[in-house]
Design a protein around this motif. Structure first.
Motif, short mmCIF file in Angstrom:
data_model
loop_
_atom_site.label_atom_id
_atom_site.label_comp_id
_atom_site.label_asym_id
_atom_site.label_seq_id
_atom_site.Cartn_x
_atom_site.Cartn_y
_atom_site.Cartn_z
N MET A 1 0.83 -1.19 0.00
CA MET A 1 0.00 0.00 0.00
C MET A 1 0.86 1.24 0.00
N TYR B 1 26.33 -15.80 1.97
CA TYR B 1 26.37 -14.37 2.30
C TYR B 1 27.50 -13.69 1.53
N PRO B 2 27.20 -12.60 0.86
CA PRO B 2 28.29 -11.86 0.22
C PRO B 2 29.21 -11.25 1.28
N ALA C 1 20.31 -5.10 2.64
CA ALA C 1 19.81 -6.45 2.87
C ALA C 1 18.71 -6.48 3.92
N GLY C 2 17.94 -5.41 3.99
CA GLY C 2 16.76 -5.39 4.86
C GLY C 2 17.10 -5.78 6.29
N TRP D 1 18.35 -8.30 7.38
CA TRP D 1 19.59 -9.10 7.49
C TRP D 1 20.84 -8.25 7.28
N ILE E 1 25.73 -8.86 6.92
CA ILE E 1 26.77 -8.48 5.96
C ILE E 1 27.72 -7.45 6.57
N TYR F 1 -6.14 -5.43 6.85
CA TYR F 1 -6.37 -4.73 5.58
C TYR F 1 -6.46 -5.74 4.44
N GLY G 1 6.88 -12.29 6.31
CA GLY G 1 7.95 -11.42 5.82
C GLY G 1 8.54 -10.70 7.01
N ARG H 1 10.02 -7.02 8.35
CA ARG H 1 10.21 -5.58 8.11
C ARG H 1 11.48 -5.16 8.84
N PHE I 1 11.40 -0.33 7.42
CA PHE I 1 10.34 -0.80 8.31
C PHE I 1 9.03 -1.08 7.55
N ARG I 2 7.95 -0.34 7.83
CA ARG I 2 6.64 -0.65 7.24
C ARG I 2 6.46 0.00 5.87
N HIS I 3 7.47 0.76 5.39
CA HIS I 3 7.20 1.64 4.26
C HIS I 3 8.15 1.46 3.09
N GLY I 4 8.85 0.33 3.05
CA GLY I 4 9.92 0.18 2.05
C GLY I 4 9.45 0.23 0.61
N VAL I 5 8.22 -0.20 0.35
CA VAL I 5 7.72 -0.16 -1.03
C VAL I 5 7.38 1.29 -1.38
N MET I 6 6.66 1.93 -0.47
CA MET I 6 6.25 3.31 -0.71
C MET I 6 7.46 4.24 -0.87
C1 FAD Z 1 3.55 -8.40 5.61
C2 FAD Z 1 4.22 -7.13 5.15
C3 FAD Z 1 3.46 -6.13 4.58
C4 FAD Z 1 4.07 -4.95 4.14
N1 FAD Z 1 3.31 -3.99 3.54
C5 FAD Z 1 3.89 -2.86 3.08
C6 FAD Z 1 3.11 -1.87 2.41
O1 FAD Z 1 1.88 -2.00 2.26
N2 FAD Z 1 3.74 -0.74 1.95
C7 FAD Z 1 5.10 -0.56 2.11
O2 FAD Z 1 5.61 0.47 1.68
N3 FAD Z 1 5.86 -1.49 2.74
C8 FAD Z 1 5.29 -2.62 3.24
N4 FAD Z 1 6.04 -3.56 3.90
C9 FAD Z 1 7.45 -3.25 4.23
C10 FAD Z 1 8.38 -3.53 3.07
O3 FAD Z 1 8.17 -4.82 2.57
C11 FAD Z 1 9.83 -3.37 3.57
O4 FAD Z 1 9.99 -2.10 4.13
C12 FAD Z 1 10.78 -3.55 2.39
O5 FAD Z 1 10.68 -4.84 1.85
C13 FAD Z 1 12.23 -3.31 2.84
O6 FAD Z 1 13.01 -3.41 1.68
P1 FAD Z 1 14.53 -3.87 1.74
O7 FAD Z 1 14.97 -4.01 0.32
O8 FAD Z 1 15.29 -2.97 2.65
O9 FAD Z 1 14.49 -5.30 2.46
P2 FAD Z 1 13.89 -6.65 1.92
O10 FAD Z 1 12.72 -6.41 1.02
O11 FAD Z 1 13.67 -7.52 3.12
O12 FAD Z 1 15.04 -7.23 1.03
C14 FAD Z 1 16.25 -7.67 1.61
C15 FAD Z 1 16.91 -8.58 0.62
O13 FAD Z 1 18.18 -8.96 1.11
C16 FAD Z 1 18.35 -10.33 0.86
N5 FAD Z 1 19.31 -10.87 1.83
C17 FAD Z 1 19.06 -11.33 3.08
N6 FAD Z 1 20.21 -11.73 3.66
C18 FAD Z 1 21.18 -11.49 2.77
C19 FAD Z 1 22.56 -11.66 2.78
N7 FAD Z 1 23.20 -12.13 3.85
N8 FAD Z 1 23.25 -11.32 1.70
C20 FAD Z 1 22.64 -10.79 0.62
N9 FAD Z 1 21.33 -10.60 0.55
C21 FAD Z 1 20.61 -10.94 1.61
C22 FAD Z 1 16.97 -10.92 1.02
O14 FAD Z 1 16.90 -12.18 0.35
C23 FAD Z 1 16.12 -9.86 0.37
O15 FAD Z 1 16.02 -10.07 -1.01
C24 FAD Z 1 5.47 -4.76 4.33
C25 FAD Z 1 6.24 -5.77 4.91
C26 FAD Z 1 5.63 -6.95 5.32
C27 FAD Z 1 6.48 -8.04 5.94
#
Ligand code: FAD
Length: 334
Positions: A1, A132-133, A165-166, A168, A172, A207, A261, A263, A288-293
């Protein structure tokens, strides 16, 4: 969202402003990514219906209304009958709703596919690592990264590396560069069948997000449980029951997936984007909750910092150095 005010209750002003800027830029961003990739991201600008099933729900919505208005977002109170005109399959028990017509949504899995394709078609190379890289580093700064692909070590020379890496990220970064990160578990369900909703429908407890192909995303819990990789009967039962209470027609849908998933949440719930630790190392995490937005302008912000554009400092509130000046930090949970 992509729902800045509804999702950002209690958040810092800087985060809300950044969310609004991202939402304004989203249409241009998506159409560019779709054009390059040829992948439809199922981006919709058709609003959220925040429904009240009882007086407690209605009271909760009265707190959302002024916040939405403060950010210049249009919201309108609807009676139960008016809400059902917009969404005929919501419960006859809905006593009223707030109609946030500016909210948008996108299918994050489709957007992810589109971004990967666009990245590759613009000359980027994706290497899926078997392990892990590792960051390669010398006394004077970053030298690149190494990983393993199909059993072989791959070295990627670079003077700049971004760790994104979110939850995780610390795996790294390692012990010395740890950020105060905790994973917030979200359990969710994907249902499939006849299209029962046209708009996002929300109650304080659940939701429901309609997606292409008759998919309905039902989310989501927010649990501070560490990396617990499993769904629980209680949470999934509650989500399904709350979904059914808001929209009884969901009981006819098939369960396509029950999943979790994580956050990535930092100590202050704000993202960290910028230089961190040795010269040439950057992080883009903690969304956190807003990574897509927040994705479109986060990418641009980190790129600008790396290229030294503007003042090259990024946004102060999101500077990772707020966690003790780039030195090792104590992991704290609250
Ligand atoms: C149920 C749910 C609903 C959500 N709804 C929304 C929403 O409606 N709107 C919104 O904006 N956000 C939403 N979010 C939050 C959003 O998904 C996250 O904020 C976003 O995914 C964070 O992006 P990121 O790339 O930092 O991390 P991630 O998306 O977690 O990506 C991290 C990546 O790193 C990789 N990785 C892990 N370990 C390693 C490693 N050691 N070496 C290399 N790569 C690694 C993983 O495989 C993954 O691909 C939601 C999250 C959840 C769980």
């Amino acid at each position: 969202m992509l729902a800045p005010a509804a999702e950002a209750r209690g958040a810092e002003r800087e985060l809300i402003d950044f969310a609004l800027e991202n939402c304004a830029y989203f249409p241009e961003f998506v159409s560019e990514i779709e054009r390059i990739s040829g992948v439809d991201c199922d981006y919709r600008e058709n609003g959220t219906l925040l429904v009240a099933l009882n007086n407690d729900d209605r009271l909760a919505l009265t707190h959302v209304e002024p916040l939405q208005k403060e950010f210049g977002l249009s919201v309108e109170w609807l009676s139960g009958k008016e809400a059902r005109k917009l969404e005929p399959f919501i419960s006859p028990r809905v006593i009223g709703a707030l109609w946030a017509r500016n909210d948008k949504h996108v299918n994050p899995r489709a957007l992810h596919r589109a971004l990967l394709k666009a990245f590759e078609s613009e000359g980027g190379k994706v290497i899926v690592s078997d392990e892990y890289p590792r960051i390669l580093q010398q006394a004077d700064g970053i030298r690149g990264a190494s990983c393993a692909s199909e059993g072989k070590e791959v070295k990627i020379p670079a003077e700049q590396v971004v760790v994104a890496a979110g939850a995780w990220t610390n795996d790294i970064l390692g012990e010395d560069l740890r950020l105060p990160m905790r994973p917030i578990l979200g359990q969710y369900i994907r249902l499939i069948g006849e299209e029962v909703l046209e708009h996002v429908v929300r109650t304080p407890d659940v939701y429901l997000v309609p997606r292409a192909g008759g998919e309905l995303f039902v989310g989501a819990s927010a649990e501070d449980m560490g990396f617990t990789l499993q769904n629980t009967a209680g949470v999934i039962g509650d989500l399904l029951q709350n979904a059914w209470r808001a929209c009884p027609a969901v009981s006819e849908l098939k369960i396509e997936e029950v999943a979790v998933g994580f956050r990535p949440a930092l100590r202050d719930n704000l993202p960290a984007m910028g230089q961190w630790g040795p010269k040439g190392l950057f992080v883009a995490t903690g969304h956190f909750r807003h990574g897509v937005m927040l994705a479109p302008l986060s990418g641009r912000l980190v790129a600008d910092i790396m290229l030294g554009k503007g003042d090259g400092q990024g946004r102060k509130a999101f500077d990772p150095k707020r966690f003790s000046g780039g030195k090792a930090t104590e992991l704290q949970f609250f």
